[in-house]
Design an enzyme around this catalytic site. Structure first.
Site, short mmCIF file in Angstrom:
data_model
loop_
_atom_site.label_atom_id
_atom_site.label_comp_id
_atom_site.label_asym_id
_atom_site.label_seq_id
_atom_site.Cartn_x
_atom_site.Cartn_y
_atom_site.Cartn_z
N ARG A 52 1.06 5.23 17.82
CA ARG A 52 2.28 5.36 18.53
C ARG A 52 2.38 6.85 19.22
NH1 ARG A 52 7.02 2.79 15.75
NH2 ARG A 52 5.82 2.78 13.82
N SER A 80 -3.11 11.11 10.30
CA SER A 80 -2.98 10.81 8.70
C SER A 80 -4.42 10.60 7.94
CB SER A 80 -2.22 9.30 8.53
OG SER A 80 -1.21 9.70 9.38
N ASP A 122 0.99 12.54 7.77
CA ASP A 122 2.16 11.31 8.16
C ASP A 122 3.04 11.55 6.95
OD1 ASP A 122 0.19 8.47 6.96
OD2 ASP A 122 0.16 10.24 6.29
C1 0WK Z 1 4.59 4.97 9.59
C2 0WK Z 1 4.34 6.44 9.94
C3 0WK Z 1 2.95 6.78 10.11
C4 0WK Z 1 2.44 6.23 8.97
C5 0WK Z 1 2.66 4.92 8.36
C6 0WK Z 1 2.06 4.53 7.17
O1 0WK Z 1 5.20 6.79 11.13
O2 0WK Z 1 2.78 8.00 10.49
O3 0WK Z 1 1.02 6.70 8.82
O4 0WK Z 1 4.10 4.57 8.39
O5 0WK Z 1 2.16 3.09 6.97
P1 0WK Z 1 1.22 1.93 7.44
O6 0WK Z 1 1.62 1.78 8.81
O7 0WK Z 1 0.07 2.27 7.30
O8 0WK Z 1 1.70 0.77 6.85
C1 BGC Z 2 -5.16 9.46 4.24
C2 BGC Z 2 -3.91 10.36 3.95
C3 BGC Z 2 -2.73 9.66 4.50
C4 BGC Z 2 -2.50 8.20 3.75
C5 BGC Z 2 -1.30 7.56 4.37
C6 BGC Z 2 -4.84 8.33 3.38
O1 BGC Z 2 -5.93 7.30 3.37
O2 BGC Z 2 -6.11 10.34 3.55
O3 BGC Z 2 -3.95 11.25 4.82
O4 BGC Z 2 -1.55 10.10 4.30
O5 BGC Z 2 -3.75 7.44 4.10
O6 BGC Z 2 -1.54 7.02 5.38
#
Ligand code: 0WK
Ligand code: BGC
Length: 885
Positions: free
Chosen positions: A507, A571, A625
């Site tokens: 994003r 992240s 994140d």
């Molecule tokens: C939304 C946050 C972002 C984070 C993500 C983790 O804005 O920084 O990395 O959630 O969730 P995912 O998209 O991996 O399910």
């Molecule tokens: C990363 C972290 C991150 C997490 C959630 C992990 O794989 O090592 O830095 O915060 O994923 O996105």
């Protein structure tokens, strides 16, 4: 004259349709929790939920009580798909005195016969599983517990009604003490008949008995069976349709003959629907007889069932020889096989054609001369066969007439319901064994409170190691300083750019922060894809792509060439010595871009910006994140001092006392620590909790041996754990009848979103089915769907509990840091798995409450993502920088 008599027995199609409607109403009443008691058709749950799948094997005993003959059977079933069933059986007499004597005597007699049979078969020493066909109305509470509601068919043994007939049989066997058996199932003869035929024809879902009595059963959807908990799958329902009309709903169709027969029966006013045909022991038209079978194609019998035979003298039941009504083409639904077991099954000589010479069944009554008797017998048999045929034809014709859109096939049971009882027992046995094996496997994925407390204790240990300068290197939980030490104070203002990389979506955001009275945060963002080849290409390509997206966003926002402070949510585990720097320690979550690990990602970004020369940005902050999420939620809730991500990956951060952050100078105040708890277990700390499925997922991942805690919790891996469990179950024949689909062998095919969908709403099962079909498992059964759901539940529950154990260690650490008995704290949470999975947050909260009882933890779901948090951190950094000037 004859016509005058028979006129009232002739029913028009309208009559029959009307009877069918009345019948359907009674069925719905019987299925309803509130109306069952007043319903005449009781729709009794049988707890038979599965049909044979060809893997059953073993020796099974079966008792068949309630038809013309009391039969004891030894059924040898050979599995492995060979589907072979051998049967030995013996008929025993149940003297009328015992039918009407005391229950104890009756069950003693049954066990006497059983002992005799086992003696003969030389199996008295064995404890074989037994299926008991007990063909009377029974209220069942489970497969092997059944309370007799009322005797029918001339039985009146005392002290049995209201009792559990399995208990009575067990008691009688115990009393003897010379043999033992394992009574696994008690079923109605209709169920046994359906099972007998179902062994050869998997479309067989209805059982019909037209013999001494009449009744039917069929496979009903659990969601319609209000008397039994659960909405998933199907269960066979014993309709006890003999009682239809006992509430007077057939009064307008009953004739004087019916009333006369009923009046003379042992149970006047009861089983009226059966009163159309005289039982063999009674002169024609006397009471308590069984009606002709009701032909039907749908689970709901058509109206004609009762008096249809009225158009001719009472007719014997249909013969299974009848050809299927219509051949089913692929477009029409598979033919619904309807098994009718007529008192006569081929193994034993056909019962004497009672109807015609009911006054004196030929076999026993008189000893006719050697010449006439065989002729008479042949004539009787011929007539009997003709009546059978006629009855069957009329029945099938009625079914076709009344429900033309159903394709019904009648299958006459050749082996009686005893085989069916053995099948139910074999299936129950198989299910019990399979269940035990499945639970043994799933138990490895179920964590006890002690185990979770141990995970918490070990996490606390690793956290301490990560914080301490001397042990940091060897710690798996790195506890990385983030240089985020203060939270917004409301004076921040300005436009900030933020990037959010590392989750499902990349994003780019513009965040406008206003201070003072108009204190607010306004956000605009755009999502861009990060193609797999970029994630695993060169770092330069990846960062050029990121910068390209920024350029596109600035253009989209009409801010081409703008130069703004930027907060970079990156992240992945980064070592930081200041806010604006982030040395990537290692990639996770499937990223592998080269030339990045060990590099400062802020520099990599700046280099890429300079390569474009389109705009310039000031990379003020690199944040994880978890930190961005904590800050985003902290903007609204000042108690928010912990950030948690449960998404593609998982991780947490929290505000640690500076005195404990030994890697950073200074003891005053707090600093946010990025735990990188995903790596917990990388030095074997979790090996005793890891299962073969976890090891399989790790070995096939892009970073074997790394991120072990993450691989037991996060969205990138849960689907794979489930897929590996399903592969194991299928290979063991515990699922999908052991048939593996190529698609299910494909890594990543069982997406984690399926877990959330499968556990989402009441219709889970149908959704499971469609997901399984999507995975090429077209022929999955209801049971398969229920099991897949159970595996998803167990895997997701473990993930939430492990996450809860980790978080319990964090909040208790903060409480101890502050020397508090009680701590109230907020945790900002983000991540697709946490947000979409219907039960994850609940299980997480439960575990947290249990493992950190002195902490009151509020979990706040972040609505704006961590990009907002990154912008706020940038805004604070700019404010502080301004302040220093
Ligand atoms: C939304 C946050 C972002 C984070 C993500 C983790 O804005 O920084 O990395 O959630 O969730 P995912 O998209 O991996 O399910
Ligand atoms: C990363 C972290 C991150 C997490 C959630 C992990 O794989 O090592 O830095 O915060 O994923 O996105």
């Amino acid at each position: 004259q004859v016509d005058k008599y028979l006129y009232h027995m002739r029913l028009s199609e309208e009559n029959l349709m009307d009877v069918s409607r009345r019948f359907r109403r009674e069925m719905d009443k019987g299925l309803g929790r509130d109306t069952n008691l007043t319903a005449s058709v009781k729709m009794l749950p049988t707890f038979v939920r599965s049909t044979p799948d060809g893997t059953e094997s073993g020796d099974f005993l079966a008792l068949d009580l309630g038809g013309t003959n009391f039969r004891i059977l030894l059924v040898k079933v050979s599995g492995n798909g060979k589907q072979n069933v051998e049967m030995e059986n013996q008929i025993y007499v149940i003297p009328e005195t015992l039918m009407r004597g005391s229950g104890t005597e009756l069950f003693d007699h049954i066990t006497e016969c059983l002992a005799n049979f086992m003696e003969k078969m030389g199996i008295k020493e064995k404890k074989l599983p037994l299926g008991f066909t007990f063909s009377f109305p029974c209220r069942q509470t489970k497969l092997d517990e059944s309370f007799l509601v009322s005797w029918t068919k001339g039985f009146r043994a005392g002290g049995v009604e209201g009792k559990d007939v399995v208990g009575l049989l067990r008691k009688a066997i115990k009393k003897r003490g010379d043999f033992d058996i394992d009574i696994v199932a008690v079923i109605n003869d209709t169920v046994g008949t359906m099972m007998t035929c179902g062994y050869d024809d998997h479309h067989c879902e209805i059982g019909l008995i037209v013999g001494t009595g009449t009744n039917a059963c069929y496979m009903e959807e659990m969601r319609n069976l209000e008397l039994v908990e659960g909405d998933e799958g199907r269960m066979c329902v014993n309709m006890e349709w003999g009682a239809f009309g006992d509430d007077g709903s057939l009064e307008d169709l009953r004739t004087d003959f019916d009333r006369e027969i009923d009046a003379g029966s042992l149970n006047p006013g009861k089983q009226l629907c059966c009163c159309r045909l005289p039982p063999p022991t009674h002169p024609p038209f006397s009471a308590s007889s069984s009606p002709p079978p009701a032909p039907y194609s749908s689970p709901y019998p058509p109206p004609s069932s009762f008096p249809c035979s009225a158009s001719a003298p009472p007719l014997p039941p249909p013969s299974s020889g009848s050809a299927p009504l219509t051949t089913s083409t692929s477009s029409s639904p598979p033919p619904l096989a309807l098994c009718s077991s007529f008192a006569s099954d081929t193994t034993s000589p056909p019962p004497s054609p009672t109807y015609i010479c009911s006054t004196h069944p030929p076999s026993s009554a008189s000893s006719p001369s050697s010449f006439y008797f065989p002729l008479l017998l042949i004539l009787l048999l011929l007539l009997f066969f003709l009546l059978h045929l006629l009855f069957a034809r009329r029945l099938h014709k009625m079914v076709r007439l009344l429900v033309p859109d159903c394709d019904v096939r009648f299958l006459r049971s050749e082996d009686g319901s005893g085989k069916g009882a053995a099948m139910v027992t074999a299936v129950a046995h198989r299910l019990a064994e399979q269940h035990a094996e499945r639970q043994r496997v799933l138990d490895a994925l179920r964590l006890s409170r002690e185990q979770l407390l141990e995970v918490k204790r070990r996490m606390e240990g690793e956290m301490k190691k990560g914080l301490a300068r001397d042990t940091h290197e060897s710690a798996t939980v790195k506890m990385l300083p983030t240089y985020v030490q203060s939270t917004p104070d409301g004076s921040e203002r300005g436009d900030f750019l933020a990037l959010d990389l590392g989750g499902t979506n990349f994003r780019v955001l513009l965040v406008r922060v206003r201070s003072g009275k108009r204190r607010s945060v306004e956000m605009h963002n755009k999502i861009y894809a990060i193609p797999q080849e970029m994630m695993q290409g060169t770092g330069e390509e990846l960062f050029d792509h990121i910068v390209h997206c920024i350029g596109d966003f600035l253009e989209y926002m009409g801010m081409k060439g703008a130069s703004l402070p930027l907060g970079f949510t990156f992240s992945f585990p980064c070592h930081q010595t200041r806010l604006g720097e982030g040395i990537l320690l290692k990639w996770t979550k499937g990223f592998k871009a080269t030339g990045c690990e060990g590099e400062d990602v802020a520099v990599l970004l700046k280099d890429a910006i300079h390569r474009t020369e389109e705009f310039d940005l000031d990379v003020v902050a690199v944040v994880n994140d978890t930190v961005g999420t904590m800050m985003t939620c902290g903007y609204e809730d000042h108690l928010c001092e912990v950030g948690l991500i449960v998404g593609t990956g998982t991780n947490a951060c929290y505000m640690e006392e500076m005195r404990n952050v030994e890697l950073v100078e200074g003891d005053e105040g707090l600093m946010c620590v990025n735990m990188e708890w995903g790596a917990f277990g990388d030095c074997g700390e979790l090996d005793d909790f890891c299962t073969e499925f976890d090891r399989a997922v790790d070995e096939c991942s892009t970073n074997p041996g790394k991120q072990r805690f993450e691989k037991m919790i996060s969205g990138m891996y849960l689907g794979e754990i489930v897929r590996n469990v399903l592969l194991d179950f299928t290979a063991k024949g515990l699922l999908f009848r052991g048939k593996l689909s190529e698609r299910l062998k494909t890594r990543g095919i069982f997406e984690t979103k399926f877990l959330s969908q499968i556990e989402s709403d009441r219709l889970a099962l149908r959704q499971v089915r469609s997901i399984l079909q999507h995975l090429g498992l077209i022929s999955s059964t209801c049971d398969d769907s229920i099991l897949v759901k159970e595996v998803c539940t167990v895997v997701a529950r473990r993930a939430a509990q492990l996450c809860g154990a980790g978080l319990a260690a964090v909040v208790d650490k903060i409480r101890n840091n502050r020397g508090l008995q009680e701590l109230s704290i907020t945790v900002g949470v983000d991540g697709t798995l946490y947000k979409l999975h219907p039960h994850f947050s609940t299980v997480l909260k439960e575990t947290l409450r249990d493992l950190a009882p002195q902490c009151t933890v509020t979990l706040v779901q972040s609505e704006d993502g961590s990009g907002k948090g990154a912008a706020l951190i940038t805004a604070v950094a700019c404010r502080l920088k301004e302040g220093k000037k």
